[in-house]
Design a protein around this motif. Structure first.
Motif, PDB file in Angstrom:
ATOM      1  N   LYS A  29      22.512  38.993 -46.569  1.00 27.94           N
ATOM      2  CA  LYS A  29      22.551  39.723 -45.299  1.00 27.94           C
ATOM      3  C   LYS A  29      22.828  41.205 -45.540  1.00 27.94           C
ATOM      4  O   LYS A  29      22.252  42.082 -44.883  1.00 27.94           O
ATOM      5  CB  LYS A  29      23.625  39.126 -44.397  1.00 27.94           C
ATOM      6  CG  LYS A  29      23.257  37.781 -43.809  1.00 27.94           C
ATOM      7  CD  LYS A  29      24.355  37.271 -42.884  1.00 27.94           C
ATOM      8  CE  LYS A  29      23.985  35.919 -42.296  1.00 27.94           C
ATOM      9  NZ  LYS A  29      25.067  35.400 -41.407  1.00 27.94           N
ATOM     10  N   ALA A  30      23.746  41.451 -46.494  1.00 32.01           N
ATOM     11  CA  ALA A  30      24.087  42.843 -46.803  1.00 32.01           C
ATOM     12  C   ALA A  30      22.887  43.594 -47.356  1.00 32.01           C
ATOM     13  O   ALA A  30      22.593  44.742 -46.953  1.00 32.01           O
ATOM     14  CB  ALA A  30      25.242  42.881 -47.802  1.00 32.01           C
ATOM     15  N   ILE A  31      22.148  42.964 -48.269  1.00 31.90           N
ATOM     16  CA  ILE A  31      20.972  43.601 -48.867  1.00 31.90           C
ATOM     17  C   ILE A  31      19.915  43.880 -47.805  1.00 31.90           C
ATOM     18  O   ILE A  31      19.280  44.945 -47.797  1.00 31.90           O
ATOM     19  CB  ILE A  31      20.397  42.710 -49.991  1.00 31.90           C
ATOM     20  CG1 ILE A  31      21.365  42.702 -51.186  1.00 31.90           C
ATOM     21  CG2 ILE A  31      19.018  43.181 -50.426  1.00 31.90           C
ATOM     22  CD1 ILE A  31      21.035  41.667 -52.245  1.00 31.90           C
ATOM     23  N   SER A  32      19.729  42.925 -46.909  1.00 29.06           N
ATOM     24  CA  SER A  32      18.760  43.104 -45.829  1.00 29.06           C
ATOM     25  C   SER A  32      19.133  44.306 -44.960  1.00 29.06           C
ATOM     26  O   SER A  32      18.275  45.126 -44.595  1.00 29.06           O
ATOM     27  CB  SER A  32      18.695  41.826 -44.977  1.00 29.06           C
ATOM     28  OG  SER A  32      17.813  42.000 -43.895  1.00 29.06           O
ATOM     29  N   MET A  35      18.628  47.622 -46.929  1.00 33.04           N
ATOM     30  CA  MET A  35      17.224  48.020 -47.005  1.00 33.04           C
ATOM     31  C   MET A  35      16.737  48.559 -45.666  1.00 33.04           C
ATOM     32  O   MET A  35      15.963  49.511 -45.602  1.00 33.04           O
ATOM     33  CB  MET A  35      16.362  46.836 -47.442  1.00 33.04           C
ATOM     34  CG  MET A  35      16.475  46.504 -48.922  1.00 33.04           C
ATOM     35  SD  MET A  35      16.004  47.893 -49.985  1.00 33.04           S
ATOM     36  CE  MET A  35      14.259  48.063 -49.593  1.00 33.04           C
ATOM     37  N   GLU A  36      17.195  47.939 -44.601  1.00 36.40           N
ATOM     38  CA  GLU A  36      16.810  48.390 -43.264  1.00 36.40           C
ATOM     39  C   GLU A  36      17.335  49.799 -43.009  1.00 36.40           C
ATOM     40  O   GLU A  36      16.667  50.628 -42.372  1.00 36.40           O
ATOM     41  CB  GLU A  36      17.368  47.420 -42.208  1.00 36.40           C
ATOM     42  CG  GLU A  36      16.930  47.745 -40.794  1.00 36.40           C
ATOM     43  CD  GLU A  36      17.477  46.769 -39.765  1.00 36.40           C
ATOM     44  OE1 GLU A  36      17.354  47.048 -38.564  1.00 36.40           O
ATOM     45  OE2 GLU A  36      18.043  45.733 -40.169  1.00 36.40           O
ATOM     46  N   GLY A  37      18.556  50.061 -43.520  1.00 38.62           N
ATOM     47  CA  GLY A  37      19.167  51.375 -43.282  1.00 38.62           C
ATOM     48  C   GLY A  37      18.850  52.409 -44.345  1.00 38.62           C
ATOM     49  O   GLY A  37      19.276  53.560 -44.237  1.00 38.62           O
ATOM     50  N   GLY A  38      18.158  51.989 -45.395  1.00 39.08           N
ATOM     51  CA  GLY A  38      17.786  52.939 -46.432  1.00 39.08           C
ATOM     52  C   GLY A  38      18.855  53.201 -47.468  1.00 39.08           C
ATOM     53  O   GLY A  38      18.799  54.198 -48.196  1.00 39.08           O
ATOM     54  N   ASP A  39      19.841  52.306 -47.580  1.00 37.62           N
ATOM     55  CA  ASP A  39      20.930  52.492 -48.554  1.00 37.62           C
ATOM     56  C   ASP A  39      20.522  51.866 -49.884  1.00 37.62           C
ATOM     57  O   ASP A  39      20.962  50.774 -50.263  1.00 37.62           O
ATOM     58  CB  ASP A  39      22.206  51.851 -48.013  1.00 37.62           C
ATOM     59  CG  ASP A  39      23.445  52.210 -48.823  1.00 37.62           C
ATOM     60  OD1 ASP A  39      23.279  52.730 -49.942  1.00 37.62           O
ATOM     61  OD2 ASP A  39      24.569  51.948 -48.346  1.00 37.62           O
TER      62      ASP A  39
END
Length: 255
Positions: A29-32, A35-39
């Motif tokens: 969930k954190a990776i998703s 990636m969504e936030g560009g981190d």
């Protein structure tokens, strides 16, 4: 050999596996989100952690596989350990049991152990259960359910009487003759294809409930039921009375 020892070892591994899989779900969930936030930087870090945890999960699964494979189910049954522990569970759970390996009766159920194929049969149905405590508790739960089920003693008595009268006429016997209950079953269920739905054990259970009712059964023509008991297991039908005592009902007569 004791299945409970195996199960305890499995539970220890399962706890670790559960913790790791929760962590994997959290990281996914954190990776998703990253990636969504560009981190990208944090995503790379968490991906590496997830890879490491995944390797730990694989290792745990290999341990579980090795543990389960090390349990020799055939030896467990052949050695008598399964039966011994099953009987212990029957005593602990208050389940009446009689018989000897491979056939047991836990009224009104029958248990058969197929040693060669490591299969357990409960009333002719194969059950995948090599854990005695689970098998016995399932049987006890089923018995309690049967005992709570509604039973119309007068209706069953009427059906039994019809079979009794048919048997008298068919066999050329005089009214009031004692007839074996085992023989009467064939008149209760004359067609063999229906005996899977209403087998001898079901018949025995209904007889036990009728026997427990005693003289309160009402018969329309005024006749009364008299039971004949026996200690001969071949001629009698084994039941447990209202107090859980073993009885062998052999005959019935209406007078």
């Amino acid at each position: 050999m004791n299945y409970e020892d195996l199960f305890i070892q499995y539970q220890n591994l399962e706890k670790s596996l559960k913790d790791k899989t929760k962590l994997l779900a959290k990281l996914e969930k954190a990776i998703s989100k990253e990636m969504e936030g560009g981190d990208i930087s944090r995503c790379i870090t968490d991906t590496a952690v997830m890879k490491s945890v995944s390797a730990e999960v694989t290792s745990l699964l290999q341990e579980i596989e090795s543990l389960v494979s090390s349990f020799d189910g055939k030896e467990y049954i052949e050695s008598g350990d399964f039966v011994s522990q099953m009987l212990e569970q029957c005593a602990e759970n208050g389940v009446d049991v009689t018989g000897s390996s491979p056939n047991f009766e836990m009224f009104p159920n029958k248990v058969r152990i197929d040693v060669e194929n490591q299969d357990i049969y409960l009333d002719r149905k194969k059950v995948a259960c090599l854990r005695p405590v689970v098998l016995v508790q399932a049987i006890k739960k089923g018995q309690e359910k049967l005992l709570k089920a509604s039973f119309n003693a007068n209706k069953f008595a009427s059906e039994l009487i019809v079979a009794y009268d048919l048997a008298l006429a068919d066999l050329g016997k005089n009214p009031g003759t004692d007839l074996y209950l085992q023989k009467l079953y064939n008149y209760m269920v004359p067609m063999s294809r229906f005996r899977k739905d209403y087998d001898l054990q079901s018949y025995a259970f209904d007889l036990a409930r009728l026997y427990a009712v005693g003289s309160s059964v009402e018969i329309k023509d005024g006749r009364k039921i008299q039971w004949g008991t026996s200690r001969d297991g071949k001629k009698g039908i084994r039941i447990l009375d209202g107090n859980g005592r073993e009885e062998f009902l052999a005959t019935i007569r209406l007078f």
